[in-house]
Design a protein around this motif. Structure first.
Motif, PDB file in Angstrom:
ATOM      1  N   GLN A  85      24.390  27.782   8.324  1.00 47.77           N
ATOM      2  CA  GLN A  85      25.119  26.630   9.066  1.00 47.77           C
ATOM      3  C   GLN A  85      24.914  25.383   8.160  1.00 47.77           C
ATOM      4  O   GLN A  85      25.659  24.392   7.729  1.00 47.77           O
ATOM      5  CB  GLN A  85      24.689  26.516  10.376  1.00 47.77           C
ATOM      6  N   VAL A  99      32.508  19.032  11.650  1.00 48.22           N
ATOM      7  CA  VAL A  99      32.514  20.325  11.722  1.00 48.22           C
ATOM      8  C   VAL A  99      31.554  20.689  12.842  1.00 48.22           C
ATOM      9  O   VAL A  99      30.686  20.199  13.460  1.00 48.22           O
ATOM     10  CB  VAL A  99      31.972  21.137  10.636  1.00 48.22           C
ATOM     11  N   ASP A 100      32.379  21.749  14.016  1.00 50.56           N
ATOM     12  CA  ASP A 100      31.540  21.902  14.947  1.00 50.56           C
ATOM     13  C   ASP A 100      30.428  23.263  14.489  1.00 50.56           C
ATOM     14  O   ASP A 100      30.873  24.139  14.218  1.00 50.56           O
ATOM     15  CB  ASP A 100      32.672  22.753  16.012  1.00 50.56           C
ATOM     16  N   ASN A 109      28.416  25.104  16.049  1.00 47.40           N
ATOM     17  CA  ASN A 109      28.532  26.289  16.875  1.00 47.40           C
ATOM     18  C   ASN A 109      29.529  27.208  16.194  1.00 47.40           C
ATOM     19  O   ASN A 109      29.358  28.394  16.698  1.00 47.40           O
ATOM     20  CB  ASN A 109      28.493  26.053  18.343  1.00 47.40           C
ATOM     21  N   SER A 110      30.543  26.442  15.900  1.00 49.36           N
ATOM     22  CA  SER A 110      31.753  27.839  15.326  1.00 49.36           C
ATOM     23  C   SER A 110      31.334  28.306  13.892  1.00 49.36           C
ATOM     24  O   SER A 110      32.001  29.278  13.426  1.00 49.36           O
ATOM     25  CB  SER A 110      32.936  26.655  15.189  1.00 49.36           C
ATOM     26  N   ILE A 111      30.343  27.939  13.395  1.00 45.46           N
ATOM     27  CA  ILE A 111      29.769  28.617  12.035  1.00 45.46           C
ATOM     28  C   ILE A 111      29.174  29.709  12.306  1.00 45.46           C
ATOM     29  O   ILE A 111      27.807  29.628  12.865  1.00 45.46           O
ATOM     30  CB  ILE A 111      28.988  27.721  11.244  1.00 45.46           C
ATOM     31  N   ARG A 112      29.746  30.918  12.004  1.00 48.77           N
ATOM     32  CA  ARG A 112      28.993  32.255  12.358  1.00 48.77           C
ATOM     33  C   ARG A 112      28.849  33.061  11.114  1.00 48.77           C
ATOM     34  O   ARG A 112      29.855  32.835  10.192  1.00 48.77           O
ATOM     35  CB  ARG A 112      29.818  33.006  13.311  1.00 48.77           C
TER      36      ARG A 112
END
Length: 536
Positions: free
Chosen positions: A505, A525-526, A528-531
């Protein structure tokens, strides 16, 4: 002009119940029904390919339409029997459901069911792979199957009875045909070779029977291929060359290196097999089969070849069972490995890493197994185990002799063992949330966090115990509920994953292009959306 060649599966198709190989339960029921002339209107034959579904159906058709009368022993010489054998009977309507799935096809065929047979006693509908019919076709069939005319019999065959509507199943007598045993297939292969007056080696026919995997037709197709390859003879050497099998002596040699815990010789021998172009996936399967033979030799004191008996006398059953499980799992993983050689090497290295030092159940004093050198192979076949080499340093010995799991003494060793045994489902989740407590007097005591008490039930605990007993046959398992103060394997994995996720992240947020996009569009950028990307 020579006669047209007929494949063995068709040439030696049974024509009477007496010639039928196996399926004693189905044969007995049908014979009794035919001799008593108490015939149902619908029969369903289920089973895997090549076990005799359509063969039994055709024998049954001859039995009820033979001109000598209804019986379990059709004459085979009357016009009706000959027509059925040749597939020319006008009153035996054979339908391949896979190519006639439409309702119109079924209606066209069944609308003639009301008319009497042209020349025989019964009009017979033989529908193969009946599970392939559409829903509408099943409805059309069901109408006739529910109230059939007295002169009509339905013979249905399928490899997948679960796809049949229960309304169809309830209106048929169902016969589940079993896979043929190795001995039944081998006996038929020997009979055919003798009848054809061809030469053969019995071990070669045994290999073919094994590859048939319960299917007589598959075995006969392979026998046809073998006869052509060997120009009328069937030998083990030809079977090996034709199917890409590894020589039995090579598997014995490899297993001896493995049981001697000689890691270097194992790797060198695998490289030699690879350089010779051997099929290493088949080699791993053969190694699994060898483990099975050795295990039987330890329990059943029958006469076995000397090499297998020597292995059985010098290997602990703990090692044997865990090696077998690892070889089976390794076979599944071969397709995922970077190469066949790497997959094979890693499987055997995993076996070396988790061998035991328990000798209590070895019949004789364990000794170094001698490696035969009766065929040209790499130099590794005559090397002694690494632990016996002169001049080997203690550090080198330690590398070649991984830690054993016979004496679990801490959490790290428990985690190492639990990962090697490949638990699944609820058992896997529970094991990952346990801490090692003690291992004394063959009793393993684990601590489980109270918040996972819902996972602990008799079924899960039994699965864990069965897996552990593959290495510790007389083990007793105790799992205590408690508040844990140390990290479990599950917590360590979660922590490592979170750290990894935080790293990627941060790397994503530090990317110049991402920062430029944020500035251009005045956006954020969110996180938590980075996976991580997961491959399916």
């Amino acid at each position: 002009m020579s006669d047209h060649y007929q494949v063995l599966a068709r040439k030696y198709r049974p024509h009477t119940f007496g010639e039928l190989v196996g399926q004693a339960h189905a044969k007995k029921t049908l014979v009794n029904a035919l001799d008593a002339n108490s015939l149902h209107h619908g029969f369903l034959f289920t089973g895997t390919r090549g076990v005799g579904k359509t063969t039994i159906a055709r024998i049954f058709a001859k039995s009820i339409n033979c001109e000598t009368g209804v019986s379990s022993t059709p004459c085979g010489t009357c016009a009706t029997c000959i027509e059925i054998d040749k597939g020319q009977s006008i009153d035996l309507i054979e339908l391949d459901a896979a190519s006639h799935t439409g309702v119109d096809n079924m209606r066209d065929i069944l609308e003639n069911a009301q008319y009497m047979p042209t020349k025989n006693r019964y009009k017979i509908y033989l529908i193969d792979e009946v599970h392939m019919l559409s829903k509408s076709s099943f409805n059309a069939l069901l109408k006739t199957l529910e109230e059939p005319p007295e002169h009509v019999k339905f013979l249905l065959a399928t490899t997948d009875p679960k796809k049949l509507p229960v309304t169809v199943l309830s209106r048929c007598l169902q016969f589940t045909l079993q896979q043929l045993t190795h001995e039944e297939i081998l006996g038929q292969l020997k009979f055919i070779m003798d009848a054809e007056k061809l030469t053969y080696e019995e071990p070669a026919l045994s290999q073919i029977a094994g590859f048939g995997n319960g299917s007589m037709r598959d075995a006969l197709s392979l026998l046809d291929q073998s006869i052509s390859y060997g120009k009328g003879t069937v030998t083990s050497k030809d079977i090996k060359a034709m199917l890409g099998l590894v020589h039995h002596d090579d598997i014995i040699t490899l297993s001896k290196h493995l049981f001697n815990q000689d890691a270097k010789s194992v790797i060198e021998f695998i490289k030699d097999l690879s350089h010779r172009g051997e099929n290493l996936t088949n080699a791993l399967k053969d190694l699994s089969s060898l483990f099975h033979q050795i295990s039987l030799a330890q329990i059943i004191k029958d006469e076995v070849e000397s090499d297998i008996q020597e292995l059985a006398d010098n290997i602990s059953n703990q090692d044997l069972h865990i090696f077998y499980q690892m070889s089976i799992n390794g076979t599944k993983d071969m397709a995922l490995a970077p190469s066949e050689q790497i997959g094979f090497e890693m499987t055997l290295l995993r076996m070396l890493a988790f061998h035991s030092d328990i000798q209590s159940q070895i019949p004789t004093e364990k000794k170094t197994l001698k490696i035969k050198s009766n065929r040209p192979t790499s130099d590794c076949t005559n090397k002694t185990p690494a632990t016996e080499k002169e001049g080997t340093s203690p550090r080198e010995v330690e590398k070649l002799q991984p830690d054993n799991t016979s004496k679990i003494s801490n959490q790290q060793e428990w985690e190492k063992l639990s990962q090697a045994l490949s638990f699944s489902g609820g058992a896997k989740m529970l094991v990952k949330n346990t801490l090692f407590n003690s291992f004394e007097n063959n009793t393993l005591t684990l601590a489980l966090d109270e918040q996972f008490a819902n996972l602990l039930n008799d079924h899960v605990q039994k699965n864990i115990l069965e897996s552990l007993r593959s290495q510790y046959p007389n083990l007793t398992l105790i799992i205590d509920l408690n508040k844990l103060t140390e990290q479990t394997l599950a917590q360590k994995e979660t922590q490592a994953h979170n750290q990894y996720l935080a790293t990627i992240q941060q790397e994503f947020l530090n990317d110049e292009i991402v920062q430029k996009l944020e500035k251009t569009f005045n956006a954020k950028v969110d996180v938590n959306s980075i996976r991580e990307i997961t491959k399916h």
